[in-house]
Design an enzyme around this catalytic site. Structure first.
Site, PDB file in Angstrom:
ATOM      1  CE  LYS A  78      -3.939   2.009   2.529  1.00  0.00           C
ATOM      2  NZ  LYS A  78      -4.852   1.887   3.701  1.00  0.00           N
ATOM      3  CB  SER A 158      -8.227   3.845   2.715  1.00  0.00           C
ATOM      4  OG  SER A 158      -7.398   3.172   3.629  1.00  0.00           O
ATOM      5  CB  SER A 182      -8.739   1.282   5.708  1.00  0.00           C
ATOM      6  OG  SER A 182      -9.347   2.529   5.546  1.00  0.00           O
TER       7      SER A 182
END
Lengths: 493, 95
Positions: A78, A158, A182
């Site tokens: 990420k 997210s 998330s």
């Protein structure tokens, strides 16, 4: 030979060990899949040269009989994790072309254990979002589509890039972070497994901070076992993060087959929301039956302050964000927009560099922390947080080992579908996940079936502090009962 | 509680974010929607409840106050939009 990208992480590990294929072949297969899947926009940066160099090193180690725990396993990262010398942006314009001179603790532990970095994954800007639509690099497309439709769906957020890449077989696993859901919400939207460990389990050092008392790193993977393998490498005490806990990291993989016989699983009645889709309710029921059939005792429990978790979160998280994001001022790194004096430079830089959702949250946070409002908002929210945590403590004190709940109030929704909704409507996506962050507990989302549109739905298990092992054990029971998720055909390739 | 336009501008300034005249009404609406939503916390009885200060109960770790890292200013300023002799350069602050 079957496509190497179809293997689970555990299967790939076996294949490498048995020399059925090399780390270089495995990495190449993923790099090719990534190239064909650019329409999904899961990766914001591909690092093929680094990946192949790491894979070559892994092949050497394997040949020498010195394989490490994740030797040759290709992973995505990420874009919230600092990677040394590799652009790290949190998917915000304000970080511009930032190249960290250091590596986050979590990723450094993955490389220590032999994993291969394929590239950086898309996410909502500064991890603020539930659909991956706030990224400066544009939205991620969910590899799943509704039956008979080619409408594009969001992967959740997210960690939308992480979840989409894992579901689309563009990596064997990915790092992710979870502040209000998330990891678990995008995992549920993409038919993948995501675990947010207990607060303090993984070091936050080198991860772009959103809300420091809520942020935790964790893996997204295709099976419960794969997520257990990854978490073992990601977790552990780090002197550089004072909130990281000094406890030994258990062999999570060993817990996967432990079963749930004799465990007490709580069903929180307050999670039965008005207007909850019947399919979600039915799936939840089915999950309870699966666990019961495997020997667990199912009991109804009460978490009376549940409904206050989301509003309290939308005070605490923005407050911490407004303080954490003060560092983006155009001086030390990232974007700078000139101004006639230093204040104008700050204001113009931040106006140009932050997206709408991020500005909104910084402003709410600034407001609730401002003179005269602190007690009414922030202090009250932190008191409510104590009550939320106490609810869980009471339930666990009564002998409950884990709590079963839905992961999300719906399946994946359409791209742009909520563009005109109020911010609060988007926030409701986190209604089942945010309590866990507020209380610092571990939570896992496991795919449990498809809805009538053919989209994946997930169930969530919430554990006692630092008892991720029970979540892996119970998660495996759900995975076994639901059957391993059949991933969507590669329509994007 | 709700915010008026003047307050929106004051918050924006406190947050060091420039806002245009067109943005203010939008922001005002959005901020008020969020403030409305969190209003329900008022119904919770928090009398005598301690605010959470530590998510997981643990003793704050301490270390010797000693230099453990550093000595590479060029790395520190490598990402700066403007630097000179390993210093960050900003517009003139003091006349």
């Amino acid at each position: 030979m079957t496509d190497l990208t179809d293997l689970s992480l555990a299967e790939a590990r076996e294949g490498l060990k048995a020399r059925r294929f090399s780390a270089t072949e495995l990495t190449r297969a993923h790099l090719e899949a990534m190239e064909k899947a650019r329409a999904l926009n899961a990766y914001v940066l591909e690092t093929p040269e680094r990946a192949l160099a790491m894979a070559a090193e892994s092949d050497k180690r394997i040949a020498a009989g010195e394989a490490r725990p994740l030797e040759g396993i290709p992973l995505g990262v990420k874009d919230l994790f600092a990677t040394e010398g590799v652009r790290t942006t949190a998917c915000s314009a304000i970080l511009d072309d930032f190249r960290p001179p250091y590596e986050s603790t979590v990723t450094s532990q993955l490389w220590r254990d032999g994993a291969v970095m394929l590239g950086k994954l898309n996410n909502d800007e500064f991890a603020m979002g539930s659909s991956n639509e706030t990224s400066v690099f544009g939205p991620v497309v969910n590899p799943w589509r509704r039956k008979g439709s080619d409408a594009k769906l969001v992967p959740g957020g997210s960690s939308g890039g992480s979840a989409a890449a894992v579901a689309a077989r563009l990596c064997l696993g990915a790092t992710a972070t979870d502040t209000g859901g998330s990891i678990r919400q995008p995992a549920a939207f993409t038919g993948t497994v995501g675990i947010k460990p207990t607060y303090g389990r993984c070091s936050r050092w080198g991860i772009v901070a959103f809300a420091s008392s809520l942020d935790q790193a964790g893996p997204i993977a295709r099976t419960v076992r794969d997520s257990a393998i990854l978490l073992r490498s990601m977790a552990g005490h780090d002197p550089k993060d004072t909130t990281s806990v000094d406890l030994p990291v258990p062999d999570y993989e060993a817990a996967v087959t432990r079963g749930v016989k004799g465990l007490k699983i709580g069903i929180p009645k307050e999670y039965r929301l008005d207007g909850m889709p019947a399919e979600i309710e039915a799936l939840w029921q089915k999950g309870a039956e699966w666990l019961k059939a495997a020997g667990a005792e199912i009991v109804e429990v009460s978490l009376p302050h549940t409904k206050y978790a989301l509003p309290a979160y939308y005070i605490v998280a923005p407050a911490e964000a407004s303080s954490n994001l003060a560092r983006y001022d155009g001086v030390r790194y990232g974007l700078r927009v000139p101004g006639k004096d230093i204040v104008e430079m700050y204001e113009k830089t931040r106006a140009a560099g932050f997206g709408r959702e991020v500005k909104r949250r910084i402003m709410i946070g600034t407001y609730v922390l401002s003179a005269g409002y602190y007690d009414a908002y922030y202090l009250r929210a932190q008191k409510v947080r104590t009550l939320i945590k106490r609810d869980f403590e009471h339930v666990y004190a009564s002998g409950v080992d884990a709590i079963l709940a839905p992961a999300t109030p719906s399946s994946a929704f359409g791209l742009g579908e909520k563009a005109n909704a109020s911010p609060v409507e988007m926030y409701l996506n986190d209604v089942f996940t945010v309590t866990v962050n507020m209380a610092g507990l571990p939570g896992i989302a496991v795919p449990a079936g498809l809805d009538s549109q053919g989209l994946p739905l997930g169930l969530q298990l919430i554990g006692r502090p630092f008892d991720e092992e029970t979540l892996f054990a119970a998660g495996q029971v759900i995975e076994d009962a639901a059957g391993r998720m059949v991933l969507p055909e590669a329509w994007w390739a | 509680m709700s915010v008026d336009e003047k307050t929106v501008r004051r918050i924006a300034h406190l947050a060091r974010i420039a806002v245009t005249d067109e943005e203010v009404p939008h922001l005002q609406g959005e901020l008020n929607a969020i403030l409305d939503f969190v209003e329900q916390l008022r119904e919770v009885d928090v009398e005598g409840v301690e605010p959470m200060t530590s998510v997981m109960p643990m003793v704050m770790k301490k270390r010797q106050d000693a230099v453990t890292d550093g000595g590479y200013p060029e790395k520190i300023v490598a990402n700066a939009p403007m630097s000179e002799d390993n210093f960050f350069v900003v517009p003139k602050v003091v006349e």
